[in-house]
Design a protein around this motif. Structure first.
Motif, PDB file in Angstrom:
ATOM      1  N   THR A  92       0.848  -1.186   0.000  1.00  0.00           N
ATOM      2  CA  THR A  92       0.000   0.000   0.000  1.00  0.00           C
ATOM      3  C   THR A  92       0.888   1.242   0.000  1.00  0.00           C
ATOM      4  OG1 THR A  92      -1.656  -1.207   1.274  1.00  0.00           O
ATOM      5  CG2 THR A  92      -1.877   1.177   1.221  1.00  0.00           C
ATOM      6  N   ASP A 143      -2.129  12.630  -2.855  1.00  0.00           N
ATOM      7  CA  ASP A 143      -2.680  12.692  -4.212  1.00  0.00           C
ATOM      8  C   ASP A 143      -1.940  13.678  -5.105  1.00  0.00           C
ATOM      9  OD1 ASP A 143      -4.561  10.764  -3.683  1.00  0.00           O
ATOM     10  OD2 ASP A 143      -6.155  12.193  -3.209  1.00  0.00           O
ATOM     11  N   GLN A 183      -5.123  -1.712 -13.635  1.00  0.00           N
ATOM     12  CA  GLN A 183      -5.249  -1.554 -12.187  1.00  0.00           C
ATOM     13  C   GLN A 183      -6.075  -0.316 -11.843  1.00  0.00           C
ATOM     14  OE1 GLN A 183      -1.204  -1.418 -10.827  1.00  0.00           O
ATOM     15  NE2 GLN A 183      -0.807  -3.539 -11.405  1.00  0.00           N
ATOM     16  N   ARG A 184      -5.865   0.741 -12.600  1.00  0.00           N
ATOM     17  CA  ARG A 184      -6.604   1.986 -12.348  1.00  0.00           C
ATOM     18  C   ARG A 184      -8.097   1.770 -12.612  1.00  0.00           C
ATOM     19  NH1 ARG A 184      -6.329   6.575  -9.490  1.00  0.00           N
ATOM     20  NH2 ARG A 184      -7.363   8.244 -10.577  1.00  0.00           N
ATOM     21  N   VAL A 185      -8.427   1.069 -13.685  1.00  0.00           N
ATOM     22  CA  VAL A 185      -9.822   0.790 -14.017  1.00  0.00           C
ATOM     23  C   VAL A 185     -10.476  -0.025 -12.904  1.00  0.00           C
ATOM     24  CG1 VAL A 185     -11.301  -0.523 -15.606  1.00  0.00           C
ATOM     25  CG2 VAL A 185      -9.545   1.004 -16.505  1.00  0.00           C
ATOM     26  N   ARG A 186      -9.719  -0.972 -12.331  1.00  0.00           N
ATOM     27  CA  ARG A 186     -10.242  -1.806 -11.250  1.00  0.00           C
ATOM     28  C   ARG A 186     -10.103  -1.137  -9.883  1.00  0.00           C
ATOM     29  NH1 ARG A 186      -6.976  -6.970 -11.692  1.00  0.00           N
ATOM     30  NH2 ARG A 186      -5.513  -5.632 -12.763  1.00  0.00           N
ATOM     31  N   GLN A 187      -9.638   0.109  -9.869  1.00  0.00           N
ATOM     32  CA  GLN A 187      -9.453   0.917  -8.660  1.00  0.00           C
ATOM     33  C   GLN A 187      -8.530   0.230  -7.648  1.00  0.00           C
ATOM     34  OE1 GLN A 187     -13.450   1.820  -7.401  1.00  0.00           O
ATOM     35  NE2 GLN A 187     -13.696   3.344  -9.019  1.00  0.00           N
ATOM     36  N   LEU A 188      -7.419  -0.323  -8.163  1.00  0.00           N
ATOM     37  CA  LEU A 188      -6.442  -1.005  -7.320  1.00  0.00           C
ATOM     38  C   LEU A 188      -5.145  -0.210  -7.189  1.00  0.00           C
ATOM     39  CD1 LEU A 188      -6.689  -4.596  -8.855  1.00  0.00           C
ATOM     40  CD2 LEU A 188      -7.795  -3.760  -6.774  1.00  0.00           C
ATOM     41  N   ASP A 189      -5.114   1.026  -7.672  1.00  0.00           N
ATOM     42  CA  ASP A 189      -3.853   1.736  -7.815  1.00  0.00           C
ATOM     43  C   ASP A 189      -3.123   2.058  -6.509  1.00  0.00           C
ATOM     44  OD1 ASP A 189      -5.906   3.469  -7.237  1.00  0.00           O
ATOM     45  OD2 ASP A 189      -5.144   5.104  -8.467  1.00  0.00           O
ATOM     46  N   ARG A 190      -3.773   2.052  -5.363  1.00  0.00           N
ATOM     47  CA  ARG A 190      -3.124   2.366  -4.095  1.00  0.00           C
ATOM     48  C   ARG A 190      -2.820   1.151  -3.232  1.00  0.00           C
ATOM     49  NH1 ARG A 190      -2.058   7.858  -2.952  1.00  0.00           N
ATOM     50  NH2 ARG A 190      -2.962   8.994  -4.684  1.00  0.00           N
ATOM     51  N   ARG A 191      -3.417   0.018  -3.554  1.00  0.00           N
ATOM     52  CA  ARG A 191      -3.173  -1.221  -2.799  1.00  0.00           C
ATOM     53  C   ARG A 191      -3.048  -2.360  -3.811  1.00  0.00           C
ATOM     54  NH1 ARG A 191      -5.119  -3.298   2.719  1.00  0.00           N
ATOM     55  NH2 ARG A 191      -4.830  -5.521   2.446  1.00  0.00           N
TER      56      ARG A 191
END
Length: 151
Positions: free
Chosen positions: A6, A11, A72-80
């Motif tokens: 993480t 931002d 990853q960004r589309v799946r909203q995984l960019d921070r973890r």
């Protein structure tokens, strides 16, 4: 157990580093395209041909990393991210751009030694080296900001 990582990068800092890094890989691809379009002067030498092919592999590696980061960004995984996601996203972009910088710089010096430094391909190689260095220098802090989660 799958290890996750993480980041707590603010931002604004994430956006600034990401956009500058994006400009770097865009410049690298633009330089690579310019090199191909201009006829790839100097490719009659084995060294420049090998450097060009390896530079193409670096561009492909960066492209795979970019596609993974977008996914990853589309799946909203960019921070973890899971370790494999971190490696296939940021790792491919960062280390592909580092290798692209080293190979492009070697090609620039080979052009200088071989006397090809007046052509458009020489300019394209400089653009590639600069773009890869920018991508690496501004993307690495993002990747390094990911820390393993505590169990």
């Amino acid at each position: 157990m799958i290890k996750t990582y993480t980041t707590k990068l603010p931002d604004k800092q994430w956006l600034m580093l990401g956009l500058i890094s994006d400009l770097g890989w865009i410049a690298y691809f633009a330089g690579f395209a310019l090199y191909m379009i201009s006829g790839a002067e100097g490719l009659e030498t084995v060294i420049l041909s090998a450097l060009f092919l390896l530079g193409g592999l670096c561009a492909l590696t960066v492209l795979v990393g970019i596609i993974e980061l977008i996914s990853q960004r589309v799946r909203q995984l960019d921070r973890r991210l899971k370790r494999i996601q971190l490696v296939t996203g940021f790792g491919f972009v960062i280390y592909g751009s580092l290798a692209g910088f080293l190979l492009s710089t070697a090609a620039v010096f080979t052009d200088i030694i071989g006397g090809y430094e007046t052509g458009m391909c020489f300019t394209a190689q400089i653009i590639m080296a600069a773009g890869a260095l920018i991508c690496f220098a501004f993307g690495l802090p993002i990747m390094r900001s990911f820390k393993p989660d505590e169990p």
